[in-house]
Design a protein around this motif. Structure first.
Motif, PDB file in Angstrom:
ATOM      1  N   MET A   1     108.576  88.651  60.700  1.00  0.00           N
ATOM      2  CA  MET A   1     108.738  87.479  59.845  1.00  0.00           C
ATOM      3  C   MET A   1     108.587  86.228  60.701  1.00  0.00           C
ATOM      4  N   THR A   2     107.673  85.344  60.297  1.00  0.00           N
ATOM      5  CA  THR A   2     107.433  84.178  61.125  1.00  0.00           C
ATOM      6  C   THR A   2     108.359  83.014  60.800  1.00  0.00           C
ATOM      7  N   GLN A   3     108.491  82.691  59.512  1.00  0.00           N
ATOM      8  CA  GLN A   3     109.308  81.521  59.173  1.00  0.00           C
ATOM      9  C   GLN A   3     110.185  81.819  57.953  1.00  0.00           C
ATOM     10  N   PRO A   4     111.453  82.164  58.198  1.00  0.00           N
ATOM     11  CA  PRO A   4     112.330  82.372  57.042  1.00  0.00           C
ATOM     12  C   PRO A   4     112.638  81.036  56.374  1.00  0.00           C
ATOM     13  N   GLU A  29     119.173  72.551  62.910  1.00  0.00           N
ATOM     14  CA  GLU A  29     119.081  73.866  63.556  1.00  0.00           C
ATOM     15  C   GLU A  29     117.878  74.644  63.046  1.00  0.00           C
ATOM     16  N   SER A  30     117.620  74.585  61.744  1.00  0.00           N
ATOM     17  CA  SER A  30     116.478  75.304  61.159  1.00  0.00           C
ATOM     18  C   SER A  30     115.179  74.757  61.745  1.00  0.00           C
ATOM     19  N   HIS A  31     115.066  73.426  61.770  1.00  0.00           N
ATOM     20  CA  HIS A  31     113.872  72.765  62.298  1.00  0.00           C
ATOM     21  C   HIS A  31     113.645  73.154  63.760  1.00  0.00           C
ATOM     22  N   ASP A  32     114.724  73.130  64.551  1.00  0.00           N
ATOM     23  CA  ASP A  32     114.609  73.427  65.988  1.00  0.00           C
ATOM     24  C   ASP A  32     114.199  74.874  66.260  1.00  0.00           C
ATOM     25  N   ARG A  33     114.507  75.769  65.315  1.00  0.00           N
ATOM     26  CA  ARG A  33     114.250  77.191  65.551  1.00  0.00           C
ATOM     27  C   ARG A  33     113.121  77.744  64.701  1.00  0.00           C
ATOM     28  N   GLY A  34     112.322  76.853  64.137  1.00  0.00           N
ATOM     29  CA  GLY A  34     111.129  77.295  63.417  1.00  0.00           C
ATOM     30  C   GLY A  34     111.398  77.906  62.062  1.00  0.00           C
ATOM     31  N   ALA A  35     112.498  77.514  61.425  1.00  0.00           N
ATOM     32  CA  ALA A  35     112.800  77.987  60.073  1.00  0.00           C
ATOM     33  C   ALA A  35     112.741  76.807  59.109  1.00  0.00           C
ATOM     34  N   ARG A  36     112.753  77.120  57.820  1.00  0.00           N
ATOM     35  CA  ARG A  36     112.638  76.078  56.797  1.00  0.00           C
ATOM     36  C   ARG A  36     113.972  75.977  56.058  1.00  0.00           C
ATOM     37  N   PHE A  37     114.400  74.755  55.749  1.00  0.00           N
ATOM     38  CA  PHE A  37     115.641  74.560  55.005  1.00  0.00           C
ATOM     39  C   PHE A  37     115.367  73.740  53.760  1.00  0.00           C
ATOM     40  N   LEU A  38     115.780  74.303  52.635  1.00  0.00           N
ATOM     41  CA  LEU A  38     115.524  73.701  51.335  1.00  0.00           C
ATOM     42  C   LEU A  38     116.853  73.497  50.615  1.00  0.00           C
ATOM     43  N   THR A 140     123.172  84.103  59.301  1.00  0.00           N
ATOM     44  CA  THR A 140     121.990  84.726  58.673  1.00  0.00           C
ATOM     45  C   THR A 140     120.763  84.564  59.560  1.00  0.00           C
ATOM     46  N   ARG A 141     120.589  83.359  60.115  1.00  0.00           N
ATOM     47  CA  ARG A 141     119.433  83.124  60.991  1.00  0.00           C
ATOM     48  C   ARG A 141     119.505  84.004  62.236  1.00  0.00           C
ATOM     49  N   LEU A 142     120.694  84.113  62.824  1.00  0.00           N
ATOM     50  CA  LEU A 142     120.852  84.955  64.014  1.00  0.00           C
ATOM     51  C   LEU A 142     120.475  86.401  63.708  1.00  0.00           C
ATOM     52  N   VAL A 143     120.834  86.860  62.526  1.00  0.00           N
ATOM     53  CA  VAL A 143     120.579  88.267  62.171  1.00  0.00           C
ATOM     54  C   VAL A 143     119.113  88.503  61.809  1.00  0.00           C
ATOM     55  N   VAL A 144     118.574  87.725  60.860  1.00  0.00           N
ATOM     56  CA  VAL A 144     117.239  88.048  60.340  1.00  0.00           C
ATOM     57  C   VAL A 144     116.102  87.455  61.158  1.00  0.00           C
ATOM     58  N   HIS A 145     116.361  86.321  61.835  1.00  0.00           N
ATOM     59  CA  HIS A 145     115.294  85.634  62.569  1.00  0.00           C
ATOM     60  C   HIS A 145     115.345  85.971  64.051  1.00  0.00           C
ATOM     61  N   GLU A 146     116.574  86.015  64.601  1.00  0.00           N
ATOM     62  CA  GLU A 146     116.719  86.297  66.031  1.00  0.00           C
ATOM     63  C   GLU A 146     117.123  87.746  66.292  1.00  0.00           C
ATOM     64  N   LYS A 147     117.241  88.528  65.176  1.00  0.00           N
ATOM     65  CA  LYS A 147     117.444  89.990  65.241  1.00  0.00           C
ATOM     66  C   LYS A 147     118.714  90.411  65.983  1.00  0.00           C
ATOM     67  N   THR A 148     119.775  89.614  65.847  1.00  0.00           N
ATOM     68  CA  THR A 148     121.076  89.984  66.417  1.00  0.00           C
ATOM     69  C   THR A 148     121.867  90.740  65.354  1.00  0.00           C
TER      70      THR A 148
END
Length: 204
Positions: A1-4, A29-38, A140-148
């Motif tokens: 997954m590239t950009q949650p 935090e989302s912006h800094d880590r390549g994710a999108r926040f809506l 959620t970001r740590l788990v799904v994006h950074e795979k922790t």
């Protein structure tokens, strides 16, 4: 997954200072880590505070999450304290959108997520303890994006904050622990909590 995509469905007619700091923190935090926040379902008459409107990474939507992602409902995961399955790194491959009902950080919890649960999204849980909205998105970001894996994240539960030399207040939430063993909170949150505590003391 590239950009949650992390979506907070704003379930309040107003936007208080607490939520403003949390949303700004999530956006940065989302912006800094390549994710999108809506931020979805924002009433058209609701004026964004200037400091929030200027925050990089914040996208404001007046439409509801149902409308925005109508064509991929099966790719939306609702973070739900009542779900029976815990969030896992594999969910990052199954889902594109991670949905949060604002405001999660009510104490006691008012189950604001029930309004989204009725819409039939697949639910995942972040463990047994109540989190603030920014903490829930961070985990959620740590788990799904950074795979922790969820069980490897280090937390501080119910931290005590020193208001003044005579006064302490306990925060009734779970926070992610930083490198210094301190709870991660949005910039300005501790000052806001102290100010609110001072007001209550003055009131009495």
């Amino acid at each position: 997954m590239t950009q949650p995509t992390f979506v907070v469905e704003h379930l309040d007619p107003e936007l208080g200072p607490w939520s403003t700091l949390e949303y700004a923190c999530i956006a940065r935090e989302s912006h800094d880590r390549g994710a999108r926040f809506l931020l979805s379902s924002v009433p058209t008459e609701l004026q964004m505070p200037a400091e929030l409107a200027a925050t990089k990474g914040l996208e404001v939507e007046h439409r509801s999450v149902e409308e925005i992602f109508a064509d991929r409902k099966d790719r939306v995961c609702l973070l739900d304290p009542s779900a029976t399955t815990e969030l896992s790194p594999e969910d990052g491959d199954t889902f594109e959108v991670f949905l949060f009902g604002g405001i999660l950080g009510d104490d006691p919890p008012r189950d604001r997520t029930s309004e989204l649960r009725k819409k039939g999204y697949v639910g995942r849980r972040l463990g047994p303890k109540q989190m603030t909205t920014d903490t829930a998105v961070r985990v959620t970001r740590l788990v799904v994006h950074e795979k922790t894996p969820l069980e490897e994240i280090q937390y501080v539960d119910y931290p005590e904050l020193l208001i003044n030399e005579h006064e302490r207040t306990e925060m009734p939430f779970r926070y992610v622990k930083d490198a210094n063993e301190q709870p991660i909170m949005p910039d300005g949150m501790v000052d806001l909590i102290k100010k609110d505590a001072d007001k209550s003391i003055d009131f009495f």
